[in-house]
Design a protein around this motif. Sequence first.
Motif, PDB file in Angstrom:
ATOM      1  N   ARG A  63      10.857   5.554  -6.494  1.00 31.16           N
ATOM      2  CA  ARG A  63      10.959   5.643  -7.872  1.00 31.16           C
ATOM      3  C   ARG A  63      12.446   5.711  -8.972  1.00 31.16           C
ATOM      4  NH1 ARG A  63       7.632   9.738  -7.999  1.00 31.16           N
ATOM      5  NH2 ARG A  63       9.289  11.317  -9.181  1.00 31.16           N
ATOM      6  N   GLY A  64      13.547   5.486  -8.093  1.00 33.33           N
ATOM      7  CA  GLY A  64      14.655   5.730  -9.018  1.00 33.33           C
ATOM      8  C   GLY A  64      14.587   3.862  -9.434  1.00 33.33           C
ATOM      9  N   GLY A  65      14.167   3.447  -8.997  1.00 36.83           N
ATOM     10  CA  GLY A  65      14.154   2.077  -9.274  1.00 36.83           C
ATOM     11  C   GLY A  65      12.572   1.627 -10.555  1.00 36.83           C
ATOM     12  N   LEU A  66      11.902   2.503  -9.961  1.00 37.24           N
ATOM     13  CA  LEU A  66      10.833   2.380 -11.109  1.00 37.24           C
ATOM     14  C   LEU A  66      10.891   2.985 -12.628  1.00 37.24           C
ATOM     15  CD1 LEU A  66       8.254   1.224 -11.774  1.00 37.24           C
ATOM     16  CD2 LEU A  66       7.229   2.708 -10.756  1.00 37.24           C
ATOM     17  N   LEU A 104       8.596  -3.067 -17.779  1.00 37.39           N
ATOM     18  CA  LEU A 104       7.919  -3.122 -16.796  1.00 37.39           C
ATOM     19  C   LEU A 104       7.529  -4.123 -15.480  1.00 37.39           C
ATOM     20  CD1 LEU A 104       5.317  -0.974 -15.299  1.00 37.39           C
ATOM     21  CD2 LEU A 104       3.714  -2.032 -16.879  1.00 37.39           C
ATOM     22  N   ASP A 105       7.745  -5.167 -16.021  1.00 35.72           N
ATOM     23  CA  ASP A 105       7.616  -6.275 -15.383  1.00 35.72           C
ATOM     24  C   ASP A 105       8.498  -6.102 -14.205  1.00 35.72           C
ATOM     25  OD1 ASP A 105       4.699  -7.196 -15.473  1.00 35.72           O
ATOM     26  OD2 ASP A 105       5.603  -8.500 -16.782  1.00 35.72           O
ATOM     27  N   HIS A 106      10.106  -6.008 -14.933  1.00 33.36           N
ATOM     28  CA  HIS A 106      11.542  -5.610 -14.001  1.00 33.36           C
ATOM     29  C   HIS A 106      11.475  -5.118 -13.297  1.00 33.36           C
ATOM     30  CE1 HIS A 106      15.699  -5.560 -14.005  1.00 33.36           C
ATOM     31  NE2 HIS A 106      15.450  -3.948 -14.565  1.00 33.36           N
ATOM     32  N   SER A 107      10.936  -3.135 -13.564  1.00 30.12           N
ATOM     33  CA  SER A 107      10.794  -2.226 -12.888  1.00 30.12           C
ATOM     34  C   SER A 107      10.383  -2.187 -12.229  1.00 30.12           C
ATOM     35  CB  SER A 107      10.456  -0.993 -13.617  1.00 30.12           C
ATOM     36  OG  SER A 107      11.795  -1.442 -15.350  1.00 30.12           O
ATOM     37  N   LEU A 108       9.233  -3.123 -12.271  1.00 34.76           N
ATOM     38  CA  LEU A 108       8.328  -3.050 -10.477  1.00 34.76           C
ATOM     39  C   LEU A 108       9.128  -3.541  -9.320  1.00 34.76           C
ATOM     40  CD1 LEU A 108       4.583  -3.171 -12.327  1.00 34.76           C
ATOM     41  CD2 LEU A 108       5.641  -1.594 -10.823  1.00 34.76           C
ATOM     42  N   PHE A 109       9.268  -4.878 -10.242  1.00 33.19           N
ATOM     43  CA  PHE A 109      10.268  -6.186  -9.052  1.00 33.19           C
ATOM     44  C   PHE A 109      10.974  -5.084  -8.694  1.00 33.19           C
ATOM     45  CE2 PHE A 109      13.178  -8.854  -8.036  1.00 33.19           C
ATOM     46  CZ  PHE A 109      12.752  -9.867  -7.529  1.00 33.19           C
ATOM     47  N   VAL A 110      12.509  -4.662  -8.972  1.00 28.72           N
ATOM     48  CA  VAL A 110      13.152  -3.223  -8.888  1.00 28.72           C
ATOM     49  C   VAL A 110      12.997  -2.038  -7.913  1.00 28.72           C
ATOM     50  CG1 VAL A 110      15.444  -2.156  -9.273  1.00 28.72           C
ATOM     51  CG2 VAL A 110      14.802  -4.396 -10.849  1.00 28.72           C
ATOM     52  N   ALA A 111      11.833  -1.908  -8.011  1.00 28.18           N
ATOM     53  CA  ALA A 111      11.480  -0.804  -7.078  1.00 28.18           C
ATOM     54  C   ALA A 111      10.897  -0.739  -6.066  1.00 28.18           C
ATOM     55  CB  ALA A 111      10.209   0.115  -8.529  1.00 28.18           C
ATOM     56  N   SER A 143      13.892  -2.074  -3.759  1.00 31.29           N
ATOM     57  CA  SER A 143      14.123  -1.375  -3.759  1.00 31.29           C
ATOM     58  C   SER A 143      13.886  -0.786  -2.317  1.00 31.29           C
ATOM     59  CB  SER A 143      14.925  -0.195  -4.618  1.00 31.29           C
ATOM     60  OG  SER A 143      15.741  -1.301  -5.744  1.00 31.29           O
ATOM     61  N   TYR A 144      12.476  -0.118  -2.670  1.00 29.83           N
ATOM     62  CA  TYR A 144      11.560   1.032  -1.234  1.00 29.83           C
ATOM     63  C   TYR A 144      11.493  -0.287  -0.116  1.00 29.83           C
ATOM     64  CZ  TYR A 144       7.476   1.828   0.924  1.00 29.83           C
ATOM     65  OH  TYR A 144       6.468   1.982   2.228  1.00 29.83           O
ATOM     66  N   ARG A 145      11.720  -1.899  -0.216  1.00 35.87           N
ATOM     67  CA  ARG A 145      11.819  -2.841   0.854  1.00 35.87           C
ATOM     68  C   ARG A 145      13.543  -2.810   1.993  1.00 35.87           C
ATOM     69  NH1 ARG A 145       7.598  -6.743   2.465  1.00 35.87           N
ATOM     70  NH2 ARG A 145       8.639  -6.568   4.026  1.00 35.87           N
ATOM     71  N   ALA A 146      14.153  -2.598   0.846  1.00 37.90           N
ATOM     72  CA  ALA A 146      15.121  -2.799   1.449  1.00 37.90           C
ATOM     73  C   ALA A 146      15.686  -1.541   2.172  1.00 37.90           C
ATOM     74  CB  ALA A 146      16.614  -2.680   0.435  1.00 37.90           C
ATOM     75  N   ALA A 147      15.479  -0.067   1.013  1.00 34.04           N
ATOM     76  CA  ALA A 147      15.848   1.173   1.668  1.00 34.04           C
ATOM     77  C   ALA A 147      14.751   1.623   3.312  1.00 34.04           C
ATOM     78  CB  ALA A 147      15.026   2.330   0.693  1.00 34.04           C
ATOM     79  N   ASN A 155       0.483  -1.235  -0.129  1.00 35.42           N
ATOM     80  CA  ASN A 155       0.297  -0.255  -0.254  1.00 35.42           C
ATOM     81  C   ASN A 155       0.656   0.991  -0.268  1.00 35.42           C
ATOM     82  OD1 ASN A 155      -2.747  -1.145  -0.111  1.00 35.42           O
ATOM     83  ND2 ASN A 155      -2.531  -1.742   1.756  1.00 35.42           N
ATOM     84  N   GLU A 156       1.863   1.382   0.503  1.00 38.57           N
ATOM     85  CA  GLU A 156       2.864   2.182   1.336  1.00 38.57           C
ATOM     86  C   GLU A 156       3.220   2.526   0.088  1.00 38.57           C
ATOM     87  OE1 GLU A 156       3.136   5.133   2.755  1.00 38.57           O
ATOM     88  OE2 GLU A 156       1.593   4.196   3.945  1.00 38.57           O
ATOM     89  N   PHE A 157       3.932   1.408  -0.823  1.00 39.40           N
ATOM     90  CA  PHE A 157       3.907   1.744  -2.244  1.00 39.40           C
ATOM     91  C   PHE A 157       3.715   2.323  -3.767  1.00 39.40           C
ATOM     92  CE2 PHE A 157       5.844  -0.092  -6.448  1.00 39.40           C
ATOM     93  CZ  PHE A 157       7.175  -0.120  -7.051  1.00 39.40           C
ATOM     94  N   CYS A 158       2.436   1.546  -3.076  1.00 37.99           N
ATOM     95  CA  CYS A 158       1.918   1.756  -4.507  1.00 37.99           C
ATOM     96  C   CYS A 158       1.089   3.796  -3.906  1.00 37.99           C
ATOM     97  CB  CYS A 158       0.340   1.488  -4.207  1.00 37.99           C
ATOM     98  SG  CYS A 158       0.601  -0.242  -4.813  1.00 37.99           S
ATOM     99  N   ARG A 159       0.987   3.842  -3.144  1.00 33.93           N
ATOM    100  CA  ARG A 159       1.040   5.421  -2.861  1.00 33.93           C
ATOM    101  C   ARG A 159       2.880   6.687  -3.552  1.00 33.93           C
ATOM    102  NH1 ARG A 159      -2.515   4.103   1.939  1.00 33.93           N
ATOM    103  NH2 ARG A 159      -0.559   3.738   2.947  1.00 33.93           N
TER     104      ARG A 159
END
Length: 141
Positions: free
Chosen positions: A78-81, A52-59, A62-66, A22-26
């Motif tokens: 955002r950078g990952g996407l 797009l699939d790859h970038s969503l996975f990376v984003a 990356s969000y979770r790690a950060a 949810n937070e990632f989507c916001r």
Amino acid sequence: MYSPIHPCRFQKGLIPLNHHLNEFCRTTRELLASEQVRSMGRWNHHGRITTLDHSLFVAYWSYRAARKFGWDEAAAARGGLLHDLYLYDWTGQRAPNGKWHGTEHPKTALKNAETFFSLSEKERDIIVKHMWPLTLRPYRY
């Protein structure tokens, strides 16, 4: 073909979203709603996985790690996407300028991202240097 369905819109009750998603989507709503980002679903990245699939996975990861390490989770997401927003078929191994895709696409992705979105300095750094060490300069942040 890419799906016109927004990646973070699910019918209530069908797919329960955890608070991280949810937070990632916001955090990425503006980008995910854009035709430019959604158009990445037109091109294969590796095999049958779209850019797009790859970038969503990376984003997302990356969000979770950060988030886990206390880093800038919005810039990571955002950078990952946007890191592969090069918007062309790279399967011939060459960028449109004739140079090798591996070293050229970060610059193209950054140029496209700057054209369509307002970016922070961290987001720019993530996008243009994501192929380090091929890009020669390491991340600043």
